[in-house]
Design a protein around this motif. Sequence first.
Motif, PDB file in Angstrom:
ATOM      1  N   LYS B  34     -12.350   6.518   9.338  1.00  0.00           N
ATOM      2  CA  LYS B  34     -13.479   7.271   8.778  1.00  0.00           C
ATOM      3  C   LYS B  34     -13.634   8.633   9.445  1.00  0.00           C
ATOM      4  N   VAL B  35     -14.368   9.500   8.775  1.00  0.00           N
ATOM      5  CA  VAL B  35     -14.763  10.772   9.391  1.00  0.00           C
ATOM      6  C   VAL B  35     -16.283  10.849   9.323  1.00  0.00           C
ATOM      7  N   ALA B  36     -16.906  10.883  10.487  1.00  0.00           N
ATOM      8  CA  ALA B  36     -18.363  11.004  10.469  1.00  0.00           C
ATOM      9  C   ALA B  36     -18.848  12.287  11.117  1.00  0.00           C
ATOM     10  N   CYS B  37     -18.029  12.904  11.966  1.00  0.00           N
ATOM     11  CA  CYS B  37     -18.494  14.163  12.565  1.00  0.00           C
ATOM     12  C   CYS B  37     -17.441  15.257  12.470  1.00  0.00           C
ATOM     13  N   GLY B  38     -16.187  14.894  12.524  1.00  0.00           N
ATOM     14  CA  GLY B  38     -15.132  15.902  12.497  1.00  0.00           C
ATOM     15  C   GLY B  38     -15.117  16.763  13.744  1.00  0.00           C
ATOM     16  N   GLN B  39     -15.682  16.252  14.827  1.00  0.00           N
ATOM     17  CA  GLN B  39     -15.844  17.063  16.031  1.00  0.00           C
ATOM     18  C   GLN B  39     -15.444  16.369  17.312  1.00  0.00           C
ATOM     19  N   GLY B  40     -14.918  15.183  17.198  1.00  0.00           N
ATOM     20  CA  GLY B  40     -14.535  14.490  18.421  1.00  0.00           C
ATOM     21  C   GLY B  40     -15.683  13.822  19.146  1.00  0.00           C
ATOM     22  N   VAL B  41     -16.809  13.648  18.481  1.00  0.00           N
ATOM     23  CA  VAL B  41     -17.957  13.064  19.169  1.00  0.00           C
ATOM     24  C   VAL B  41     -18.149  11.586  18.837  1.00  0.00           C
ATOM     25  N   CYS B  42     -17.947  11.214  17.568  1.00  0.00           N
ATOM     26  CA  CYS B  42     -18.377   9.884  17.138  1.00  0.00           C
ATOM     27  C   CYS B  42     -17.296   8.810  17.185  1.00  0.00           C
ATOM     28  N   GLY B  43     -16.029   9.210  17.177  1.00  0.00           N
ATOM     29  CA  GLY B  43     -14.958   8.225  17.292  1.00  0.00           C
ATOM     30  C   GLY B  43     -14.677   7.407  16.045  1.00  0.00           C
ATOM     31  N   SER B  44     -15.342   7.698  14.923  1.00  0.00           N
ATOM     32  CA  SER B  44     -15.093   6.922  13.700  1.00  0.00           C
ATOM     33  C   SER B  44     -13.657   7.073  13.226  1.00  0.00           C
ATOM     34  N   CYS B  45     -13.014   8.160  13.652  1.00  0.00           N
ATOM     35  CA  CYS B  45     -11.680   8.492  13.161  1.00  0.00           C
ATOM     36  C   CYS B  45     -10.591   8.021  14.112  1.00  0.00           C
ATOM     37  N   ASN B  55      -8.790  10.991  18.597  1.00  0.00           N
ATOM     38  CA  ASN B  55      -9.620  11.440  17.476  1.00  0.00           C
ATOM     39  C   ASN B  55      -8.718  12.064  16.415  1.00  0.00           C
ATOM     40  N   CYS B  57      -9.539  13.264  13.699  1.00  0.00           N
ATOM     41  CA  CYS B  57     -10.170  14.402  13.025  1.00  0.00           C
ATOM     42  C   CYS B  57      -9.846  15.726  13.682  1.00  0.00           C
TER      43      CYS B  57
END
Lengths: 319, 890
Positions: B34-45, B55, B57
């Motif tokens: 998944k992509v939830a932030c695209g910034q390396g913060v949330c780890g969904s990716c 990450n 993303c």
Amino acid sequence: MLTRLHTLAQASQADGEFRAGGTDLHDRLRSGVSDGPLVDIIGLPGLDGIDRQDDGCEIGALLSLDGLARNPDIVRDYPGLAQAAAGLATPQIRRAATVGGCLLQRTRCAYFRHPDLACTRKGDAACGGRKGVHDNGVIFDQGGCAHPHASSLGMALLAYDGRVRTTEREMSIADLYGGGSAHDRDHLLAPGELLTHVLLPPPAPGERAAYLRAISRAEAEWPIVESLVRLFVNNGTVTEARVAAGAVSQVPLRLHGVEAALVGRPAQAGTWGAAAARAGEGANPLPQAAWKVTMLERTVLTALEQAAAHETVQTQTAG
Amino acid sequence: MRTTINGEFFEFEPDAAETAVDVIRERAGLTGTKVACGQGVCGSCAVLVDGEPINACLMPAIHMEGRDIRTVEAHGRDELHPVQLALMANEGLQCGFCTPGFVMEGIAFHDRWRAERGRERPTRDEIAAAMAGHLCRCAAYLGIYAAIADACEGEFDGVNQRLGPRVDALEKVTGEARYTVDLALPGQLEGRILRAAHANARVLSVDTSAAEALDGVVAVADLLEDHRQVRFTGQPVFGVAAVDWATAERALKLIEVDYEVLPAAIGMDQALAESAAKAFVGDRKTMASAAEQAPLPTRWDGNVGHARINGTSWRPGTARRRVAAARGGSGGALAEGAFRNHQQTHAALEPHAAVAAWEGGRLTVHASTQNVHHLRTLLADKFGLEKQDVQVESQHIGGGFGGKQGLYGETVAAVKLARAAGAPVRVVASRLEDLSYTGQRSGSRNEGAVVLGEDGAPRALRLHADGDAGIAKGTAAALLYGLISPWVAKDLKDRVVVNNTPPALPMRGPDAPSALWTMEQLLDDAGTQLGLDPVEVRRRFMPKNDIRDRLLDWAEALPAWRDRDANRGDERFRRGVGMAAASWVFLYNPNVEVTVSCDSDGLTVACSTQDIGNGTRTSIAKAVEDAIGLDRHAVRLDLGRADAPLGPVTGGSQVTASVYPPTYRAAERLAARLVEQAAERLNLREARAGRGGIAHAGGVMPWEEVLRACEPVSVTEKRVTERGPLGLRLNMSMDPDSPFPGFRRSHALVVTEVEVDTRLGRIRPLNVWTGIAAGRILVPELARSQVFSGAIQGMGYALYEKKVYEPATGHVLSSNLNDYRLPGIGDAPEVHAHFDEAGYEDVAHGAIGMSELATVGVAASVGNAVHHATGWRPHETPILPQAVVEGVSI
Ligand SMILES: Cc1cc2nc3c(=O)[nH]c(=O)nc-3n(C[C@H](O)[C@H](O)[C@H](O)COP(=O)(O)OP(=O)(O)OC[C@H]3O[C@@H](n4cnc5c(N)ncnc54)[C@H](O)[C@@H]3O)c2cc1C
Ligand code: FES
Ligand code: FES
């Protein structure tokens, strides 16, 4: 457009923004803050190692932050640096991010990172944050951009008297960033100038170090302020000190007043308090950020206490 | 270029700015990542690159060259890893959107741990450090800790199936669950929204010709309604559909909008200023509402809307006199003060998203929504369609928290663009859009007072609540407080301060956290003046109520409470324990219907409600399990489809109370019909429905077998209305201790222990004990999950989360997950859930809702704990280090 570099010689002709780990760059590309041609440097050979010699240490610019933080030579001889590298961002980011990228990353100011807001570092005439919101802004203000420099590693290397080598020259960390008056940039490398190595002098016998970031969540938090302290203690007296602070100015700073208040003093509690009280010397904080001066004093105090309590670095001769 | 994904070679020619997650999701079609932030913060990716989590993303696509990439799809239902089994068994997930990321990081951690440390159990801190790059907005962190530790200890070695309590967990841990953002219909285009550049402006003209001429752009659509007026920065202006996201983005930049810029008021402070700009000019009836209930009748005075009457005020003149008297030193103890709460963003990890497709005059919308049924009605109304010509579907929803209950910009844009393009269009909010423009919990400035008599009984209460709902009306903290506070003289007033920021929406327990933040802290202070401790003052505050008194007894007996004055930490790190009482109204939807049917393959429950991670599927399946003993995992669920029997919104804590009773009854009736059939066809003697099958003279015939032998049966049941006094049909039933007929309240008591670093200003929540009295707990595992997430989300509100606007332009500064700070796994306190289940026997199944109840009192308990620890009373949420450093002297 994408170019991939395979040799250092190609660097100067390359046209575009260098990409190492991409952890800063792709954030900006995705949000639309940055665009333009890219020059990928991850394939450059021989830049991801650590060479520890008697006269110091040479760190490749493509080494990952995780590799830096875990390297046994660094952990033993430059513990503050290892702590700083291990304390920033997240495990995944530290695996992908490089030493060079961490030093040369762009500011994390919300105005800069927002595609629709004005910012001197994006080429606009005025900084939005200076008039607007800057509660995490600079407290040693050099004008222009209101947000402090992002690099924890830059701050740490300042305390370690680090230097950098580029495809063109060699310079101190302080010169890499300058005095903070270049408001459109986060470092002073020329376009096409590639950072290849970080150079460290050998640690001094009897030194102790500590790195501390003031944060309010447990992990993955950008610091309110951060500090790295190195103390050189001989017979119970501080003979030399390096104290650097991050998240306080447009560039990482050495706190000379604190250092002066340490040298020649007994290595004991009263000294730390008196020295830390000078951390805000010369501060000219932006109004909403004034509270950070107290944070800085307290962070430096805590780092001094921790350094004093740490083991001394057992310097070993390499190889 | 060549890489390996899940063991197979994959060849592609990457674009310069392409990332690994684009390759994995778009080119390889593996949507588990998944992509939830695209910034390396949330780890969904997170995916494994040569075995290490990275990450995706942020990883440049060309860095995949020659690497071995592993995604969650490598661990499908036949190859489950112990970490996946453990996550299912320990409720380490709710909506599941973050789950593939946690699975991959967990697998890497587990495998390394076992290689290095064997079956030792990792500590909480070790797990937190490894998982630091992951966020779970549902806050399933406690289950995640337990899962990873159990897996490392070897508890799931060699186990190949253990499904755990949640019936859709398997789809979530394997990445099979498809969310709206994952859909790719044939010919689907990508839609993007051009958003207003000003906070208050008239749009004079829009020129889209250059955008339309761009290669790859298929359609544009006008999204401006309301007389060409934009009232907040970021309001949708135009939409573009193009072959891909990048082209659509490029097209947005080519649209030229000519604005007449008007002065704006950004945030409530500007809107209240002397010479404030008028934020809303026009017909106020069209103004959005942040309320779940009908907004209060309002008298307008510039930007300020005064609630005309407050139906829950009671003898306000007396209350005012008593406050004044107490201020003058007579008539008991008075505590009063001004309090503030900043806006909190829902920040569901799946952003707002919709996919729309037209076929002739028929419209199908897939949306990340909490209310498929109502969304269909809204769409039919808006687009002038018959309801039967609109279908809304939503199988998996990556969190909602109140922010996805209506028809919003992204769905409207998708529908309009799809119609203009003649092709399906997907619109997914970027994280910036989601954190900026898709709603938030209202902010507030409250003025409160509590007067207690010498005996500790309440004499007067005051709550004047100014709500900041952006360009919306409908805040009602004082009204709500009236419903959940004792029946004494009270002076309650709501004002909404309208300003040019995005409209607020309800969020888990709307308005209550701020009301309690004010009043429960003042209650502690007033009690202190009388020498009453927090338990005692609360005992005397409310009229005698067995349920509430049992909760107080429970709290008083907690060792941490008993010893709270002994465990004070040290000079620097001070500890404190505080409490807050909370209460919530009981809602259910009496019109809900479910159909339970069976054929030879199995039993199916159909209802148009949806599962946003709250566990609707599990509640329904559990009702069948409880009624007839069929294993919940064997129940087939047909949810998330608007044309199914009417289901409740996933909001107002009403899902279980609305769906469980009719499902239970329908299953019982279905079983009875099967018994009749079976007795006749199979000649079963003394046949009756038993647990797990039909009991008869010769033994038990399992349901699976019964179904194979019987003709299909279908039973529809409606949620029966509980009747109040005089036989009134009421959504809410009687509460003996409430003055309002029809209100039945649940109760909670939250006890929180914090550690305050007085030097550096950090507040660490250590423990939360949540006592819940909401009747019988029908699905204990889900209830515990709700208590855990309620506590942790409450910590976000109390300590970290703050929506920040640029004061001149109205853009949102907290528009990424670095600057909008969600609680991470390391911030999660230990949460101890206590359920007191008696006292609601008159309600169906003795159970009322509890999800919001579990969060509304948390911040207030933190405030009281911080005060206990430091002697300093926080007035503003989030309680940031700055406030601590400035407030606490050391
Ligand atoms: C959640 C989170 C928290 C974070 N917290 C912190 C923190 O506390 N402290 C901190 O310091 N950082 C923090 N970071 C930022 C992180 O350290 C940087 O993203 C990372 O170090 C950048 O390295 P990279 O190799 O990915 O750089 P890239 O993204 O590849 O490049 C960054 C910039 O450096 C330039 N560049 C890179 N290498 C070279 C080179 N060799 N020569 C010339 N130019 C070069 C690039 O052109 C680009 O402009 C955080 C990041 C995240 C996501
Ligand atoms: S989507 Fe990659 S870290 Fe959030
Ligand atoms: S389950 Fe983690 S975000 Fe919903």
